[in-house]
Design an enzyme around this catalytic site. Structure first.
Site, PDB file in Angstrom:
ATOM      1  N   GLU A  58       0.820  -1.221   0.000  1.00 24.61           N
ATOM      2  CA  GLU A  58       0.000   0.000   0.000  1.00 24.61           C
ATOM      3  C   GLU A  58       0.850   1.267   0.000  1.00 24.61           C
ATOM      4  O   GLU A  58       0.412   2.307  -0.502  1.00 24.61           O
ATOM      5  CB  GLU A  58      -0.963   0.017   1.185  1.00 24.61           C
ATOM      6  CG  GLU A  58      -2.080  -1.017   1.112  1.00 24.61           C
ATOM      7  CD  GLU A  58      -1.669  -2.366   1.681  1.00 24.61           C
ATOM      8  OE1 GLU A  58      -0.463  -2.553   1.995  1.00 24.61           O
ATOM      9  OE2 GLU A  58      -2.561  -3.245   1.814  1.00 24.61           O
ATOM     10  N   PHE A 120     -11.130  -6.901  14.562  1.00 27.35           N
ATOM     11  CA  PHE A 120     -10.075  -7.393  13.672  1.00 27.35           C
ATOM     12  C   PHE A 120      -9.786  -6.342  12.595  1.00 27.35           C
ATOM     13  O   PHE A 120     -10.689  -5.851  11.930  1.00 27.35           O
ATOM     14  CB  PHE A 120     -10.525  -8.708  13.027  1.00 27.35           C
ATOM     15  CG  PHE A 120      -9.532  -9.225  12.020  1.00 27.35           C
ATOM     16  CD1 PHE A 120      -8.244  -9.604  12.417  1.00 27.35           C
ATOM     17  CD2 PHE A 120      -9.867  -9.311  10.678  1.00 27.35           C
ATOM     18  CE1 PHE A 120      -7.329 -10.070  11.486  1.00 27.35           C
ATOM     19  CE2 PHE A 120      -8.948  -9.773   9.742  1.00 27.35           C
ATOM     20  CZ  PHE A 120      -7.667 -10.149  10.155  1.00 27.35           C
ATOM     21  N   GLN A 121      -8.548  -6.008  12.448  1.00 31.49           N
ATOM     22  CA  GLN A 121      -8.068  -5.022  11.462  1.00 31.49           C
ATOM     23  C   GLN A 121      -8.706  -3.650  11.646  1.00 31.49           C
ATOM     24  O   GLN A 121      -8.912  -2.919  10.680  1.00 31.49           O
ATOM     25  CB  GLN A 121      -8.253  -5.524  10.030  1.00 31.49           C
ATOM     26  CG  GLN A 121      -7.336  -6.718   9.743  1.00 31.49           C
ATOM     27  CD  GLN A 121      -7.223  -7.057   8.280  1.00 31.49           C
ATOM     28  OE1 GLN A 121      -8.167  -6.856   7.522  1.00 31.49           O
ATOM     29  NE2 GLN A 121      -6.078  -7.599   7.889  1.00 31.49           N
ATOM     30  N   LYS A 170     -17.413  -0.549   6.462  1.00 27.85           N
ATOM     31  CA  LYS A 170     -17.889  -1.563   5.513  1.00 27.85           C
ATOM     32  C   LYS A 170     -19.408  -1.547   5.370  1.00 27.85           C
ATOM     33  O   LYS A 170     -19.939  -1.722   4.268  1.00 27.85           O
ATOM     34  CB  LYS A 170     -17.407  -2.944   5.985  1.00 27.85           C
ATOM     35  CG  LYS A 170     -17.578  -4.007   4.934  1.00 27.85           C
ATOM     36  CD  LYS A 170     -16.833  -5.273   5.336  1.00 27.85           C
ATOM     37  CE  LYS A 170     -16.964  -6.335   4.261  1.00 27.85           C
ATOM     38  NZ  LYS A 170     -16.222  -7.548   4.654  1.00 27.85           N
ATOM     39  N   MET A 480      24.377   8.553   2.181  1.00 28.99           N
ATOM     40  CA  MET A 480      24.221   9.858   2.824  1.00 28.99           C
ATOM     41  C   MET A 480      24.514   9.763   4.322  1.00 28.99           C
ATOM     42  O   MET A 480      25.130  10.654   4.916  1.00 28.99           O
ATOM     43  CB  MET A 480      22.801  10.395   2.580  1.00 28.99           C
ATOM     44  CG  MET A 480      22.587  11.806   3.065  1.00 28.99           C
ATOM     45  SD  MET A 480      23.757  12.968   2.323  1.00 28.99           S
ATOM     46  CE  MET A 480      22.777  13.669   1.002  1.00 28.99           C
TER      47      MET A 480
HETATM   48  C1  LIG Z   1      12.282   5.754   5.069  1.00 25.73           C
HETATM   49  C2  LIG Z   1      13.574   6.391   5.428  1.00 25.73           C
HETATM   50  N1  LIG Z   1      14.378   5.806   6.345  1.00 25.73           N
HETATM   51  C3  LIG Z   1      15.563   6.368   6.680  1.00 25.73           C
HETATM   52  C4  LIG Z   1      15.963   7.536   6.090  1.00 25.73           C
HETATM   53  C5  LIG Z   1      17.296   8.173   6.482  1.00 25.73           C
HETATM   54  N2  LIG Z   1      18.198   8.195   5.331  1.00 25.73           N
HETATM   55  C6  LIG Z   1      18.367   9.302   4.562  1.00 25.73           C
HETATM   56  S1  LIG Z   1      19.408   9.062   3.288  1.00 25.73           S
HETATM   57  C7  LIG Z   1      19.705   7.488   3.769  1.00 25.73           C
HETATM   58  C8  LIG Z   1      20.639   6.606   2.970  1.00 25.73           C
HETATM   59  C9  LIG Z   1      20.088   6.303   1.618  1.00 25.73           C
HETATM   60  O1  LIG Z   1      20.857   5.305   1.028  1.00 25.73           O
HETATM   61  P1  LIG Z   1      20.738   4.979  -0.503  1.00 25.73           P
HETATM   62  O2  LIG Z   1      19.327   4.851  -0.909  1.00 25.73           O
HETATM   63  O3  LIG Z   1      21.616   3.824  -0.809  1.00 25.73           O
HETATM   64  O4  LIG Z   1      21.270   6.296  -1.197  1.00 25.73           O
HETATM   65  P2  LIG Z   1      22.715   6.971  -1.188  1.00 25.73           P
HETATM   66  O5  LIG Z   1      22.727   7.980  -0.096  1.00 25.73           O
HETATM   67  O6  LIG Z   1      23.717   5.891  -0.976  1.00 25.73           O
HETATM   68  O7  LIG Z   1      22.798   7.592  -2.541  1.00 25.73           O
HETATM   69  C10 LIG Z   1      18.994   7.159   4.926  1.00 25.73           C
HETATM   70  C11 LIG Z   1      19.055   5.857   5.622  1.00 25.73           C
HETATM   71  C12 LIG Z   1      15.072   8.124   5.175  1.00 25.73           C
HETATM   72  N3  LIG Z   1      15.333   9.289   4.586  1.00 25.73           N
HETATM   73  N4  LIG Z   1      13.914   7.519   4.832  1.00 25.73           N
END
Ligand SMILES: Cc1ncc(C[n+]2csc(CCOP(=O)(O)OP(=O)(O)O)c2C)c(N)n1
Lengths: 568, 75
Positions: A58, A120-121, A170, A480
């Protein structure tokens, strides 16, 4: 019998009213996933002309609806069952809220007598979503369904757009009702005058006329309001240099001499230096987000502020405005362009200064070595794809590289999770965008962390033959986060290693998607050609150096004037 | 700083929750409250405490769809 002229009474179930009302709103596509509490609606869909896209999670439905809305310029609709279906939608709803995307999220709910009994749900999705919706409804009677859909769509699209949730028990879906009852008129913001206040406009014109170093700070609101032409006309009339936020990118042509790039944490030095030295900030559809401003109290320290925004609650939220221009953003920009009598020559010195900054800090693509340099790849790919291409990205370093290096020709061709920063956005958003714009070339630029958050949607791409082109920049880590740990946590790397990633080419192929991998610079041109030539969905797995960082960078808590760069 | 707000809401499901949630999320503590529903409206008197700009909160409350009117008395 005499014809009374009275319309024939139509009796339908609540579920049928829902489907009919969506059709009447011009909706043709919805993204969803069935389950117990939404089964009557799925039954009604069998007889409808709505195209339902069965996603595999979803969250994918909500994010695909978001991509569909942004790229298509229309409302995105997603549908889920109660409980886990509804909670899975939440991230996508929050994403639409943060980025002001018109969305209708419809959730099934347990039958009314069971509500409040921990059935439920059963979850209180209405309560859970309150902080992240523009508005929401629980429909209690089948005769209210159609009117609620109408009102919900109007709210989602109107003013500053946003997501609206309809929770549908529902029994209400099953109950039969004669006709849609008229609803009591809502409250809500009083209808706004679309024109800016004349006195405020005059004050803005005066400030502009007196300014020696004016700068336009453009946000996503310009694209949302479809006010790019008005913005470009204002720039043409005045020659005022422009910086954009992440979501404002595309409001002005990437080659326009006035464009200095993105401002903020990973902004261009030209943009950040211009902001720090301007004497007037003309803010259009932007909200002084912390990623854009850096340390707020040292942001544009010498500038007076003219703030133009459709949403009055954004004006003065984080930085006071000397002049506030409400109403419709495009109309305000047009009015300014018409009234400002100040040719570009009047700010010739400032323009020359900004042009010099632009040249001095122009992006370079001549990185040493034979590894694939992601910024160069993205730059080349966007050139080859042309200005009509749409790019949806995930979150991380690759997202910032797209913002810095992709030639973004219009706001609705750059789909990015700006406010929420939700990893997992890219693939479903690209699918939604491609369905909204079947003729466009749609790319998804993702990272090896992000792609795994909604990898299941490869099955959706395959099932419907949605020809998105996925560029997966694999640095074997959460790049990052790794970069921040390197720079700000003394290289104490914690839980960022993804070196045991699955074989992405094999994985994509298992989903029935064409895929190939590259790892050396000389392979890039052929890879670009192959991506562009593909007729169906395709994934290009790109191995890049895990140590590559995004530059420049404004360290957290610092002023935008204190950028770090690679040499630092 | 204490602020007094008088808000007229359309008496719809969730309207009160939305109002109180907005005030709290935007940085104000609800110190006192009186709400009375009658007809299709609900009159809410709120005493709030918070350091942030109350004029901004008023604009944020005005955005809510059930809100018909807001009166604000500082202090
Ligand atoms: C749902 C979610 N969880 C955690 C984060 C924190 N976060 C920001 S950038 C990042 C790393 C992203 O890694 P990747 O997709 O491999 O991209 P890269 O930075 O290596 O290009 C994380 C864990 C986020 N922004 N969104």
């Amino acid at each position: 019998m005499a014809d009374t002229g009275a319309p024939e009474t139509i009796v339908r179930s609540g579920a049928q009213w829902l489907v009919a009302a969506l059709e009447a709103e011009g909706v043709d596509t919805l993204f969803g996933y069935p389950g117990g509490a939404i089964m009557p609606v799925y039954d009604a869909l069998v007889d409808s002309r709505l195209r339902h896209i069965l996603v595999r999670h979803e969250q994918g439905a909500a994010l695909a609806a978001d991509g569909y809305a942004r790229a298509g310029g229309r409302i995105g609709v997603c549908l889920a069952t109660s409980g886990p279906g509804a909670t899975n939608l939440l991230t996508g709803i929050a994403n639409a809220y943060m980025d002001s995307v018109p969305m209708l999220a419809i959730t099934g709910q347990v039958a009314s007598p069971l509500m409040g009994t921990d059935a439920f749900q059963e979850v209180d999705i209405f309560g859970m979503s309150l902080p992240v919706v523009k508005h929401s409804f629980i429909v209690r009677r089948a005769e209210d369904v159609a009117a609620t859909v109408r009102e919900a769509c109007a709210i989602a699209r109107g003013g500053r757009p946003g997501p609206v949730l309809i929770d549908l028990p529902k029994d209400v879906q099953l109950a039969r009702a004669a006709a849609a009852a008229a609803r009591a008129p809502g409250g809500g913001p009083a209808a706004q005058d679309p024109r800016p206040d004349a006195a405020a406009l005059a004050a803005a014109v005066t400030l502009l006329a007196r300014s020696e170093r004016p700068l336009l700070y453009v946000g996503g609101g310009v694209g949302i309001a479809r006010a790019e032409p008005a913005l470009r006309a204002l720039v043409a009339a005045t020659g005022i240099p422009v910086v954009c936020t992440l979501k404002g990118l595309g409001a002005i042509e990437p080659d326009a001499p006035e464009f200095l790039g993105m401002l903020g944490m990973h902004g261009s030095p030209a943009a950040n230096h211009a902001v720090q030295s301007c004497d007037l900030l003309l803010v259009a559809g932007a909200r002084f987000d912390d990623r854009a401003t850096g340390k707020l109290d040292s942001f544009a320290p010498g500038a007076r502020v003219i703030h133009i925004d459709t949403d009055a609650a954004e004006i003065g939220k984080l930085r006071g405005a000397d002049v506030a221009l409400g109403g419709t953003l495009g109309i305000a920009l047009e009015a300014l362009a018409a009234q400002v009598r100040r040719p570009a020559g009047a700010i010739a010195d400032w323009r020359a200064h900004c042009a010099a900054l632009r040249t001095l800090y122009a992006n370079r693509y001549d990185a040493p070595g034979q590894d694939i340099y992601a910024p160069a790849l993205l730059h080349e790919l966007s050139r080859a794809a042309g200005p009509g291409a749409i790019v949806a990205c995930d979150v991380g370093q690759h997202q910032m590289w797209v913002a810095q290096h992709w030639r973004i020709a219009a706001c609705d061709r750059h789909l990015t999770s700006g406010g929420l920063g939700a990893m997992g956005y890219g693939l479903p958003a690209a699918l939604g965008a491609q369905l909204a714009r079947p003729d466009a070339k749609v790319f998804c630029v993702s990272g090896d962390g992000s792609i795994m958050m909604n990898i299941q949607e490869l099955a959706t791409a395959r099932r419907y033959g949605i020809p998105v082109k996925i560029v997966l920049l694999d640095n074997g880590c959460l790049g990052m986060v790794r970069q921040w740990q390197e720079l700000f946590f003394e290289q104490r790397y914690s839980e960022i290693d993804l070196s045991d990633n699955p074989g992405f080419v094999a994985l994509a192929e298992a989903f029935g998607i064409e895929a190939f991998g590259i790892g050396r610079r000389e392979e890039v041109p052929a890879a670009i050609a192959r991506l562009l030539a593909a007729d169906g969905p395709i994934l290009c797995h790109v191995r890049i150096d895990p140590r590559a960082n995004v530059w420049p960078l404004v360290p957290p808590g610092k002023s935008n004037g204190e950028m770090m760069d690679a040499a630092a | 700083m204490r602020q007094r707000l008088h808000v007229t809401l359309r008496d719809a499901e969730g309207a009160l929750q939305r109002l109180l949630g907005t005030a709290e999320r935007r940085g104000f503590r609800v110190c006192a409250m009186h709400a009375e529903a009658g007809g299709d409206a609900c009159e809410v008197a709120l005493t709030l405490e918070g350091a942030r700009d109350a004029a901004l909160l008023v604009r944020q409350i005005q955005r809510l769809h059930e809100v018909r009117a807001v009166k604000w008395t500082p202090g």
